[in-house]
Design a protein around this motif. Sequence first.
Motif, PDB file in Angstrom:
ATOM      1  N   ALA A  55       0.809  -1.221   0.000  1.00  0.00           N
ATOM      2  CA  ALA A  55       0.000   0.000   0.000  1.00  0.00           C
ATOM      3  C   ALA A  55       0.840   1.268   0.000  1.00  0.00           C
ATOM      4  CB  ALA A  55      -0.928   0.003   1.217  1.00  0.00           C
ATOM      5  N   PHE A  56       1.966   1.271   0.708  1.00  0.00           N
ATOM      6  CA  PHE A  56       2.740   2.501   0.876  1.00  0.00           C
ATOM      7  C   PHE A  56       4.108   2.481   0.191  1.00  0.00           C
ATOM      8  CE2 PHE A  56      -0.062   2.100   4.567  1.00  0.00           C
ATOM      9  CZ  PHE A  56      -0.812   3.266   4.414  1.00  0.00           C
ATOM     10  N   CYS A  57       4.851   1.409   0.373  1.00  0.00           N
ATOM     11  CA  CYS A  57       6.229   1.361  -0.143  1.00  0.00           C
ATOM     12  C   CYS A  57       6.295   1.175  -1.654  1.00  0.00           C
ATOM     13  CB  CYS A  57       7.015   0.253   0.548  1.00  0.00           C
ATOM     14  SG  CYS A  57       7.157   0.480   2.319  1.00  0.00           S
ATOM     15  N   VAL A  58       5.481   0.263  -2.182  1.00  0.00           N
ATOM     16  CA  VAL A  58       5.549  -0.014  -3.622  1.00  0.00           C
ATOM     17  C   VAL A  58       5.227   1.232  -4.446  1.00  0.00           C
ATOM     18  CG1 VAL A  58       4.518  -1.331  -5.514  1.00  0.00           C
ATOM     19  CG2 VAL A  58       5.266  -2.498  -3.447  1.00  0.00           C
ATOM     20  N   PRO A  59       4.144   1.983  -4.148  1.00  0.00           N
ATOM     21  CA  PRO A  59       3.895   3.198  -4.941  1.00  0.00           C
ATOM     22  C   PRO A  59       5.038   4.211  -4.835  1.00  0.00           C
ATOM     23  CG  PRO A  59       1.928   2.597  -3.718  1.00  0.00           C
ATOM     24  CD  PRO A  59       3.035   1.713  -3.224  1.00  0.00           C
ATOM     25  N   TYR A  60       5.603   4.353  -3.649  1.00  0.00           N
ATOM     26  CA  TYR A  60       6.722   5.281  -3.468  1.00  0.00           C
ATOM     27  C   TYR A  60       7.933   4.841  -4.291  1.00  0.00           C
ATOM     28  CZ  TYR A  60      10.638   7.658  -1.314  1.00  0.00           C
ATOM     29  OH  TYR A  60      11.782   8.397  -1.122  1.00  0.00           O
ATOM     30  N   LEU A  67      11.261   8.377 -11.781  1.00  0.00           N
ATOM     31  CA  LEU A  67      12.004   9.639 -11.880  1.00  0.00           C
ATOM     32  C   LEU A  67      13.437   9.420 -12.362  1.00  0.00           C
ATOM     33  CD1 LEU A  67      10.783  11.415  -8.626  1.00  0.00           C
ATOM     34  CD2 LEU A  67      10.177  11.996 -10.989  1.00  0.00           C
ATOM     35  N   LYS A  68      13.974   8.240 -12.090  1.00  0.00           N
ATOM     36  CA  LYS A  68      15.342   7.909 -12.509  1.00  0.00           C
ATOM     37  C   LYS A  68      15.371   7.163 -13.845  1.00  0.00           C
ATOM     38  CE  LYS A  68      17.404   9.278  -8.718  1.00  0.00           C
ATOM     39  NZ  LYS A  68      18.373  10.359  -8.715  1.00  0.00           N
ATOM     40  N   GLY A  69      14.199   6.942 -14.439  1.00  0.00           N
ATOM     41  CA  GLY A  69      14.148   6.226 -15.713  1.00  0.00           C
ATOM     42  C   GLY A  69      14.290   4.730 -15.556  1.00  0.00           C
ATOM     43  N   VAL A  70      13.916   4.213 -14.386  1.00  0.00           N
ATOM     44  CA  VAL A  70      14.056   2.794 -14.094  1.00  0.00           C
ATOM     45  C   VAL A  70      12.671   2.212 -13.831  1.00  0.00           C
ATOM     46  CG1 VAL A  70      15.035   1.136 -12.450  1.00  0.00           C
ATOM     47  CG2 VAL A  70      16.345   3.147 -13.121  1.00  0.00           C
ATOM     48  N   GLN A  71      12.438   1.019 -14.337  1.00  0.00           N
ATOM     49  CA  GLN A  71      11.170   0.334 -14.113  1.00  0.00           C
ATOM     50  C   GLN A  71      11.265  -0.467 -12.823  1.00  0.00           C
ATOM     51  OE1 GLN A  71      10.069  -2.228 -17.303  1.00  0.00           O
ATOM     52  NE2 GLN A  71       8.220  -2.953 -16.305  1.00  0.00           N
ATOM     53  N   PHE A  72      10.211  -0.425 -12.007  1.00  0.00           N
ATOM     54  CA  PHE A  72      10.174  -1.153 -10.745  1.00  0.00           C
ATOM     55  C   PHE A  72       9.166  -2.287 -10.864  1.00  0.00           C
ATOM     56  CE2 PHE A  72       8.488  -1.857  -6.448  1.00  0.00           C
ATOM     57  CZ  PHE A  72       9.658  -2.077  -5.753  1.00  0.00           C
ATOM     58  N   GLU A  73       9.609  -3.523 -10.608  1.00  0.00           N
ATOM     59  CA  GLU A  73       8.731  -4.685 -10.693  1.00  0.00           C
ATOM     60  C   GLU A  73       8.718  -5.418  -9.365  1.00  0.00           C
ATOM     61  OE1 GLU A  73      10.189  -7.156 -13.815  1.00  0.00           O
ATOM     62  OE2 GLU A  73       9.670  -5.728 -15.386  1.00  0.00           O
ATOM     63  N   VAL A  74       7.535  -5.914  -8.997  1.00  0.00           N
ATOM     64  CA  VAL A  74       7.386  -6.670  -7.759  1.00  0.00           C
ATOM     65  C   VAL A  74       6.828  -8.042  -8.080  1.00  0.00           C
ATOM     66  CG1 VAL A  74       6.250  -6.759  -5.507  1.00  0.00           C
ATOM     67  CG2 VAL A  74       6.920  -4.564  -6.454  1.00  0.00           C
ATOM     68  N   SER A  75       7.395  -9.056  -7.465  1.00  0.00           N
ATOM     69  CA  SER A  75       6.860 -10.413  -7.545  1.00  0.00           C
ATOM     70  C   SER A  75       6.537 -10.851  -6.127  1.00  0.00           C
ATOM     71  CB  SER A  75       7.882 -11.376  -8.139  1.00  0.00           C
ATOM     72  OG  SER A  75       8.167 -11.032  -9.460  1.00  0.00           O
TER      73      SER A  75
END
Length: 85
Positions: A55-60, A67-75
């Motif tokens: 709820a909080f960490c993943v969106p942040y 902003l850094k041009g990096v994709q964030f993925e979670v499994s």
Amino acid sequence: PVLTPRIHRRDAESVRRIMQGHPAPDDIVPRRTTVRFFVSSTFTDTKWERDAFFAFCVPYLRKRCRLKGVQFEVSEMRWGINDGL
């Protein structure tokens, strides 16, 4: 005193090739563009922490990475597992 980094002979040659428009394959290191985060937890005793993380960490983290041009993925280890098992 100001510290000036030394350019080793190999580095100087790489810079020369790149500046002349003829880089060798080893001269250019691809930039990492994806951060993958793997979550593995038990089914019941970490529910509150896991829910708070999503709820909080993943969106942040997604916003900061974007902003850094990096994709964030979670499994998540539990995704795709049925409660009936």
